[in-house]
Design an enzyme around this catalytic site. Structure first.
Site: not given
Length: 235
Positions: A121, A124-126, A129
């Site tokens: 999502w 978080t995952c975008v 990082p």
């Protein structure tokens, strides 16, 4: 994926080129898509596949990564696997890809400092990082229509956060056209037009109309549909 395959050189001057960036696709997996509610989920699949195909067209290196495949998230979407056959994703336990040494090493191995990044999502995952890659000296372009989140608020807040950190919001189509840049670049022109006809709705239909009605080209032929045979998958 290898180095640029001999396509025409594009000027840089702050723009993306096939020679200066790497694409990172993060956690495009079933469970992550189930929880996405801010965008149409079929649109996310379509745009992500289109971005992957564009990377193939322009021979841009691609890093695929997944999280907790067996225990929670499920396999990388088969639509993406079809674009990158034999390209195994980097498996992680961390929500933040930048915490995973194998992912970071794969990015570093390309030698490129611009990352075209998308995933599920967004918050978080975008976002995680992206913020850390920028901190480490990378320039990040977040492909927003290939991302999604549990709510519109979550997605919007994540996009605000990454933009404030210095990321550039883009779309799958804008990246493709930035790589193409000039319609006189004939080495990739037909492939980009194929992407438009296949994935980009009204634009693609407009291309088909121009080809057939204005320029007298034969109608596009897609692979003939074959009804799948029954499988012994339901026991």
């Amino acid at each position: 994926m290898g180095q640029n395959n001999g396509t025409s050189k594009r000027s840089e001057k702050g723009l993306l080129t096939p020679d200066n960036c790497v694409v990172a696709l993060i956690d495009h997996q079933p469970q992550m898509l189930f929880g996405t509610s801010n965008f149409d989920r079929q649109l996310i699949i379509n745009c992500t596949v289109a971005l992957g195909k564009a990377a193939r067209v322009f021979d841009v290196p691609v890093v695929l990564t997944t999280v907790e495949t067996k225990s929670f998230s499920g396999n990388l979407w088969p639509q993406i696997r079809a674009v990158f056959p034999g390209h195994e994703p980097i498996e992680r336990s961390s929500m933040n890809s930048w915490d995973d040494k194998n992912f970071v090493a794969a990015i570093e191995k390309t030698g490129r400092k611009k990352i075209v990044l998308a995933g599920l999502w967004t918050e978080t995952c975008v976002a995680l990082p992206t913020v850390q890659a920028i901190h480490d000296g990378y320039e990040v372009y977040v492909v927003e229509d290939c991302c999604g989140d549990v709510s519109q608020l979550a997605h919007d807040n994540a996009m605000h956060r990454v933009v404030q950190a210095g990321a550039k919001p883009v779309t799958a189509l804008s990246v493709t056209l930035e790589w193409q840049r000039d319609w006189a670049n004939r080495d990739t022109y037909d492939a980009v037009m194929d992407l438009a006809r296949t994935h980009y709705g009204a634009y693609g239909i407009g291309v088909e109309y121009a080809y057939t009605m204005v320029h007298g080209a034969p109608a596009t032929k897609f692979p003939e549909y074959v009804v799948p045979a029954a499988e012994l998958a339901h026991k």
